[in-house]
Scaffold this motif. Structure first.
Motif, short mmCIF file in Angstrom:
data_model
loop_
_atom_site.label_atom_id
_atom_site.label_comp_id
_atom_site.label_asym_id
_atom_site.label_seq_id
_atom_site.Cartn_x
_atom_site.Cartn_y
_atom_site.Cartn_z
N ILE A 2 0.84 -1.20 0.00
CA ILE A 2 0.00 0.00 0.00
C ILE A 2 0.87 1.25 0.00
O ILE A 2 0.65 2.18 -0.79
N ASP A 3 1.88 1.29 0.88
CA ASP A 3 2.77 2.45 0.93
C ASP A 3 3.54 2.61 -0.37
O ASP A 3 3.72 3.73 -0.87
N ILE A 4 3.98 1.48 -0.93
CA ILE A 4 4.73 1.53 -2.20
C ILE A 4 3.84 2.06 -3.31
O ILE A 4 4.25 2.94 -4.09
N GLU A 5 2.62 1.57 -3.38
CA GLU A 5 1.71 2.00 -4.45
C GLU A 5 1.32 3.46 -4.28
O GLU A 5 1.23 4.22 -5.26
N THR A 6 1.10 3.89 -3.03
CA THR A 6 0.75 5.29 -2.78
C THR A 6 1.89 6.21 -3.23
O THR A 6 1.66 7.23 -3.90
N ALA A 7 3.12 5.87 -2.85
CA ALA A 7 4.28 6.68 -3.26
C ALA A 7 4.44 6.70 -4.77
O ALA A 7 4.74 7.74 -5.37
N LYS A 8 4.21 5.54 -5.40
CA LYS A 8 4.32 5.46 -6.86
C LYS A 8 3.29 6.35 -7.55
O LYS A 8 3.62 7.11 -8.48
N GLN A 9 2.05 6.26 -7.10
CA GLN A 9 0.98 7.05 -7.73
C GLN A 9 1.19 8.54 -7.51
O GLN A 9 0.94 9.35 -8.40
N ALA B 112 4.10 10.04 -7.15
CA ALA B 112 5.21 10.45 -8.02
C ALA B 112 4.74 10.61 -9.46
O ALA B 112 5.10 11.58 -10.14
N GLU B 113 3.92 9.68 -9.93
CA GLU B 113 3.40 9.78 -11.30
C GLU B 113 2.51 11.00 -11.45
O GLU B 113 2.53 11.67 -12.49
N PHE B 114 1.73 11.32 -10.43
CA PHE B 114 0.87 12.50 -10.51
C PHE B 114 1.71 13.77 -10.56
O PHE B 114 1.42 14.70 -11.33
N ASP B 115 2.77 13.85 -9.75
CA ASP B 115 3.65 15.02 -9.78
C ASP B 115 4.29 15.18 -11.15
O ASP B 115 4.42 16.31 -11.66
N LYS C 190 -7.31 14.97 -13.55
CA LYS C 190 -8.42 14.27 -12.88
C LYS C 190 -8.38 12.77 -13.20
O LYS C 190 -8.58 11.93 -12.30
N LYS C 191 -8.10 12.45 -14.46
CA LYS C 191 -8.03 11.04 -14.84
C LYS C 191 -6.89 10.34 -14.13
O LYS C 191 -7.05 9.22 -13.61
N THR C 192 -5.72 11.01 -14.05
CA THR C 192 -4.58 10.41 -13.36
C THR C 192 -4.89 10.20 -11.89
O THR C 192 -4.56 9.16 -11.31
N SER C 193 -5.52 11.20 -11.26
CA SER C 193 -5.88 11.09 -9.85
C SER C 193 -6.88 9.96 -9.63
O SER C 193 -6.75 9.16 -8.69
N ASP C 194 -7.88 9.86 -10.49
CA ASP C 194 -8.89 8.81 -10.35
C ASP C 194 -8.26 7.42 -10.52
O ASP C 194 -8.63 6.47 -9.80
N GLU C 195 -7.34 7.31 -11.47
CA GLU C 195 -6.69 6.01 -11.67
C GLU C 195 -5.83 5.64 -10.47
O GLU C 195 -5.76 4.46 -10.10
N ALA C 196 -5.17 6.65 -9.86
CA ALA C 196 -4.35 6.39 -8.67
C ALA C 196 -5.23 5.93 -7.51
O ALA C 196 -4.90 4.97 -6.80
N VAL C 197 -6.36 6.61 -7.32
CA VAL C 197 -7.29 6.21 -6.25
C VAL C 197 -7.82 4.80 -6.50
O VAL C 197 -7.92 3.98 -5.59
N GLN C 198 -8.12 4.51 -7.76
CA GLN C 198 -8.64 3.18 -8.10
C GLN C 198 -7.60 2.10 -7.83
O GLN C 198 -7.95 0.98 -7.41
N ALA C 199 -6.32 2.42 -8.08
CA ALA C 199 -5.25 1.44 -7.81
C ALA C 199 -5.22 1.07 -6.33
O ALA C 199 -5.07 -0.11 -5.97
N LEU C 200 -5.38 2.07 -5.45
CA LEU C 200 -5.41 1.79 -4.01
C LEU C 200 -6.67 1.03 -3.63
O LEU C 200 -6.64 0.12 -2.79
N GLU C 201 -7.78 1.41 -4.22
CA GLU C 201 -9.03 0.71 -3.93
C GLU C 201 -8.94 -0.76 -4.36
O GLU C 201 -9.51 -1.65 -3.71
#
Length: 469
Positions: free
Chosen positions: A91-98, A100-103, A323-334
């Protein structure tokens, strides 16, 4: 391996069918008549028929044990694959990855928007320079495509009216009748209206700041007046001459026009002249109103307005991309959350399947032992009934199946149900926090793009959209 929780993987033995296939009754009767097995035969001294029965049961037992061990091994492997701790750490790894990609997406959007904004700024500077060079202190007034279509429609209506009118007036002297007159009328109307319209566009040069361009406008106005009068008078003379002489109508019209331009002797010829002259004036005015009254101003404004619209669309596309990148990142965590919850349910299901399989195997061994004894008892009862004397004493003792130990253990590193609940709860908290972080990051990213947002134009500016960027 079976996936159905309610399917028993062990095949039961049909004792009736086995008795028939092995000819147990027939063999038992035949052996009984021969006094076999011997009265003093030992417990382990079985005759061939008894050995066939026990061999069949032991073969079924070995096959069932192989199935059971295979299933148990698969359950252990599935339990090991449910690595809850690894999923929790992911979870921490995926959160940090998403994040970084958003930035990276935000940085890329800022760079691209800055580049596009520089291009838009140059377009605005070009228009501002045009205004300063031409002494303009008002906003441009470019005509929309709807307005231009309306202007074209006016000319088209005039063209049809004038064409049919000229054809009606010219038909009396044309050797081909109305068709020939209509052909001539099309050419006349096209020249009269088309040239008047073009001169109307050129006459707007009169508003230009430079005298060279102004002279073009003055000359265009003079040419229009001369053309509209002379051309339509010539057409009227042509109409009169074609009414008398067919072959020489054109030459006679030019001669009559040269001798006396206003010497029209037919009222219909005057009607033809005034109609053509009036339509030429309307077409001329249509050309003047075709676009902004200052030459080149509408084009300059239109270039800027199109660039401004393109920038606005690009900015909106960048926001949608964020918005699409953010939604995809949230979906990855979900998805991780759902996988952990699913793993918890799978863990419980595997444990239940494991327990059920062991019980099914034990029940199956009992079934095999009962089936073996049933078949042996059938053989022995039949044999006892057919014998002349006593049956062997060992017939009274039931046969017992020899059980081979089966590894029913579970993985040593397997978590307890309480530990799984703790990990699942911790995962939900981590994921909810990660989702909140991603939402906050989206808000911050949108704020970073806000300085690059297009500014709205004033209502009286070109197309009423935006004024500055």
């Amino acid at each position: 391996m079976t996936d159905d929780l309610h399917t028993n993987p062990f095949e039961k033995i049909d004792t009736n069918q086995v008795a028939e296939d092995l000819h147990i009754v027939e063999d038992s009767q035949r052996n009984a008549r021969r006094g076999r097995p011997a009265l003093d035969s030992a417990e382990d001294d079985l005759d061939p028929t008894e050995r066939k029965v026990i061999g069949l049961i032991e073969s079924a037992q070995a096959q069932a044990q192989q199935v059971c061990e295979s299933e148990l091994k698969a359950y252990r492997e599935r339990l090991v694959a449910l690595d809850f701790r690894e999923q929790l750490s992911s979870i921490d790894i995926e959160t940090a990855k998403q994040r970084a990609e958003f930035d990276q997406h935000v940085d890329k959007a800022i760079v691209e928007l800055s580049r596009e904004q520089q291009g838009l700024r140059r377009k605005k500077e070009d228009m501002q320079q045009f205004k300063e060079q031409n002494g303009l202190h008002r906003e441009p007034q470019p005509r929309s495509w709807d307005d231009k279509i309306f202007n074209v429609g006016i000319i088209a209506v005039l063209f049809l009216i004038e064409t049919f009118g000229n054809a009606a007036f010219l038909a009396k002297g044309n050797e081909f009748g109305l068709f020939g007159a209509y052909t001539e009328a099309v050419v006349i109307s096209f020249v009269n209206l088309g040239l008047a319209f073009l001169l109307g566009i050129l006459v707007t040069n009169f508003n230009h700041i430079h005298w060279g361009r102004r002279s073009v406008g003055i000359i265009s106005a003079a040419v229009f007046i001369v053309f509209a009068l002379f051309f339509n008078l010539m057409v009227a003379h042509y109409r009169e001459t074609t009414g008398t002489v067919l072959d020489e109508g054109g030459k006679l019209a030019i001669s009559a026009f040269g001798e006396n331009p206003l010497g029209l002797g037919d009222f219909q010829s005057w009607i033809l002249f005034f109609m053509g002259f009036l339509f030429a004036i309307i077409s001329f005015i249509d050309g003047i109103l075709w676009d902004d009254r200052y030459p080149g101003y509408a084009k300059s404004a239109r270039v800027f307005a199109e660039a401004d619209d393109a920038y606005n669309e690009f900015y909106q596309a960048c926001l949608k991309g964020l918005k699409k990148t953010s939604d995809e990142a949230v979906q990855a965590l979900e998805n991780i959350k759902q996988n952990i919850l699913l793993a918890g349910r799978q863990h419980d299901s595997i444990i239940d399947d494991h327990r059920r399989l062991i019980k099914s195997f034990d029940d199956h061994l009992e079934h095999l032992e009962h089936a073996g004894n049933h078949l042996l008892q059938l053989y022995r009862d039949t044999n006892r009934a057919m014998r002349d004397g006593e049956a062997p004493e060992r017939f009274k003792k039931p046969w017992s199946i020899v059980k081979t130990p089966v590894d029913t253990s579970l993985p040593k590193a397997m978590l307890t149900r309480e530990e799984i609940l703790k990990i699942t709860s911790a995962a939900e908290i981590k994921i909810d926090n990660g989702v909140n972080e991603l939402h906050n990051q989206y808000d911050m990213g949108s704020e970073e793009l806000r300085p690059l947002a297009p500014h709205r134009r004033q209502p009286d500016s070109p197309r009423g959209d935006q004024d500055e960027s």
